[in-house]
Design a protein around this motif. Sequence first.
Motif, PDB file in Angstrom:
ATOM      1  N   VAL A   1      57.272   6.481 -44.392  1.00  0.00           N
ATOM      2  CA  VAL A   1      56.319   5.658 -43.635  1.00  0.00           C
ATOM      3  C   VAL A   1      55.317   6.684 -43.091  1.00  0.00           C
ATOM      4  O   VAL A   1      55.669   7.467 -42.206  1.00  0.00           O
ATOM      5  N   PRO A   2      54.099   6.753 -43.647  1.00  0.00           N
ATOM      6  CA  PRO A   2      53.234   7.910 -43.381  1.00  0.00           C
ATOM      7  C   PRO A   2      53.072   8.275 -41.915  1.00  0.00           C
ATOM      8  O   PRO A   2      53.120   9.462 -41.565  1.00  0.00           O
TER       9      PRO A   2
ATOM     10  N   GLY B   1      54.757  -4.137 -44.752  1.00  0.00           N
ATOM     11  CA  GLY B   1      56.109  -3.850 -45.233  1.00  0.00           C
ATOM     12  C   GLY B   1      56.181  -3.461 -46.697  1.00  0.00           C
ATOM     13  O   GLY B   1      57.268  -3.197 -47.206  1.00  0.00           O
ATOM     14  N   ALA B   2      55.055  -3.447 -47.393  1.00  0.00           N
ATOM     15  CA  ALA B   2      55.121  -3.120 -48.825  1.00  0.00           C
ATOM     16  C   ALA B   2      53.816  -2.449 -49.273  1.00  0.00           C
ATOM     17  O   ALA B   2      53.692  -1.224 -49.235  1.00  0.00           O
ATOM     18  N   ALA B   3      52.810  -3.265 -49.657  1.00  0.00           N
ATOM     19  CA  ALA B   3      51.634  -2.704 -50.339  1.00  0.00           C
ATOM     20  C   ALA B   3      50.831  -1.734 -49.464  1.00  0.00           C
ATOM     21  O   ALA B   3      50.440  -0.652 -49.931  1.00  0.00           O
ATOM     22  N   TYR B   4      50.579  -2.092 -48.211  1.00  0.00           N
ATOM     23  CA  TYR B   4      49.756  -1.227 -47.354  1.00  0.00           C
ATOM     24  C   TYR B   4      50.438   0.132 -47.154  1.00  0.00           C
ATOM     25  O   TYR B   4      49.799   1.187 -47.241  1.00  0.00           O
ATOM     26  N   ASN B   5      51.749   0.102 -46.888  1.00  0.00           N
ATOM     27  CA  ASN B   5      52.462   1.374 -46.668  1.00  0.00           C
ATOM     28  C   ASN B   5      52.364   2.262 -47.907  1.00  0.00           C
ATOM     29  O   ASN B   5      52.146   3.469 -47.812  1.00  0.00           O
TER      30      ASN B   5
ATOM     31  N   ASN C   1      59.072   3.784 -51.289  1.00  0.00           N
ATOM     32  CA  ASN C   1      58.564   2.990 -50.167  1.00  0.00           C
ATOM     33  C   ASN C   1      59.783   2.294 -49.549  1.00  0.00           C
ATOM     34  O   ASN C   1      60.564   1.684 -50.271  1.00  0.00           O
ATOM     35  N   PRO C   2      59.935   2.349 -48.234  1.00  0.00           N
ATOM     36  CA  PRO C   2      61.141   1.743 -47.643  1.00  0.00           C
ATOM     37  C   PRO C   2      61.140   0.217 -47.727  1.00  0.00           C
ATOM     38  O   PRO C   2      60.129  -0.410 -48.053  1.00  0.00           O
TER      39      PRO C   2
ATOM     40  N   ARG D   1      67.860   5.903 -40.733  1.00  0.00           N
ATOM     41  CA  ARG D   1      68.423   7.246 -40.465  1.00  0.00           C
ATOM     42  C   ARG D   1      67.697   8.312 -41.282  1.00  0.00           C
ATOM     43  O   ARG D   1      67.386   9.390 -40.784  1.00  0.00           O
ATOM     44  N   LYS D   2      67.409   7.997 -42.558  1.00  0.00           N
ATOM     45  CA  LYS D   2      66.753   8.991 -43.426  1.00  0.00           C
ATOM     46  C   LYS D   2      65.313   9.250 -42.966  1.00  0.00           C
ATOM     47  O   LYS D   2      64.897  10.398 -42.839  1.00  0.00           O
ATOM     48  N   ILE D   3      64.554   8.200 -42.702  1.00  0.00           N
ATOM     49  CA  ILE D   3      63.133   8.379 -42.349  1.00  0.00           C
ATOM     50  C   ILE D   3      62.995   9.125 -41.022  1.00  0.00           C
ATOM     51  O   ILE D   3      62.144   9.993 -40.865  1.00  0.00           O
ATOM     52  N   LEU D   4      63.844   8.773 -40.062  1.00  0.00           N
ATOM     53  CA  LEU D   4      63.740   9.390 -38.735  1.00  0.00           C
ATOM     54  C   LEU D   4      64.449  10.739 -38.665  1.00  0.00           C
ATOM     55  O   LEU D   4      64.440  11.387 -37.612  1.00  0.00           O
TER      56      LEU D   4
END
Length: 340
Positions: A111-112, A322-326, A129-130, A222-225
């Motif tokens: 999540v940029p 939650g999908a395309a924008y991220n 993408n999460p 957990r992975k992203i943070l």
Amino acid sequence: MKPLNVAIVGATGLVGLEFISILEERNFPIEKLYPFASDGSLGQTVTYKNKEIDVIPLKVEEIEKNKIDLAFFSAGAGVALDFAKDFARNGAIVIDNSSAFRMDDEIPLVVPEVNGGVLKDNGSKIIANPNCSTIQLVPFLQIVEELFGIKKVVVSTYQSVSGAGKKGIEELRTQISDLFSFKEVKPEVFLQRIAFNLIPQIGPFYDDGYCEEEVKMINESRKILSMPELDIDVTTVRVPTFFSHAETVWMELKKECSINELHRRIRENPEMVLMDDIEQLLYPTLIDSSGRDEVFVGRLRKGREHKNTLSAWIVADNVRKGAAYNAVRIAETIFGEAND
Ligand SMILES: NC(=O)c1ccc[n+]([C@@H]2O[C@H](COP(=O)([O-])OP(=O)(O)OC[C@H]3O[C@@H](n4cnc5c(N)ncnc54)[C@H](OP(=O)(O)O)[C@@H]3O)[C@@H](O)[C@H]2O)c1
């Protein structure tokens, strides 16, 4: 930034079509757009910048003969496992919306605005993408962790039918209309009737009683943070609304929180919108977030009995934020923004 040859795999789907409109809105520099879908979409077109472009059935020969720089995948995990590596081998950066690669240690899950830094000096040609429910949760968790420290998180989700793609929307629409016509309703996409109902299961159950969506949210957060020990518990619920997902979040903190400080941090964040003023009856609903790219936050309050606890209400458009924008923001982080 030089214009890129961009593929969208799953271009006829809900997320695929949103990719096209976001790329257009953001004036993402595209030399040529390649819209891929299944054989069933042969003869269909998609519209990009007022031009009709023929949909291309997804085949290895098509990947090899076109020089694609960037491929957005939104066609499910099976298609990603079958074809993402073909695009990568042929020189493309692949950003995949499915669960195929998310928990692979070699593949960044991004999540940029939260962990975009992991893209620097990372050699992976595939980026994950999460899950939509994770994307809207982690920016808020990161702020709370930085300000007050998190001891425990408990989340409940309220997820619209668009989370299951075109067929999810069609099922709710048909069931509502059939029920008003006194026709019998037969669930096909969802496991129970979704019209005028709530279903406390998204994806199959594991032996421990958790369903797939709950486990995805736990592991991905957990992975992203970078918090492998984060104490987080989730219940995911499908609700009969069309667009946007909502979440209630309860947290136990390491120190007492200041709602004012939390407000300030959320207001400063360009990827978030604060709607939190109960005197004005101000809090976000799905209608506020649908069609928008930010995460909306409201109903922030400390616990009545325990001051080191915090409750929140978080809403975001699952198909966009939650999908395309991220995914498009990931691409902009890697390749640069349109006017770079
Ligand atoms: N919807 C959401 O809120 C959301 C959020 C985050 C992530 N995602 C993920 O994004 C992906 C797509 O979701 P969606 O909601 O857009 O689903 P969707 O509306 O059902 O669209 C699926 C797309 O995949 C294409 N496709 C299916 N099988 C294919 C195959 N064998 N070869 C090539 N293309 C194929 C479909 O093409 P045809 O039209 O030709 O069948 C369609 O374009 C899924 O992995 C989903 O988990 C969705």
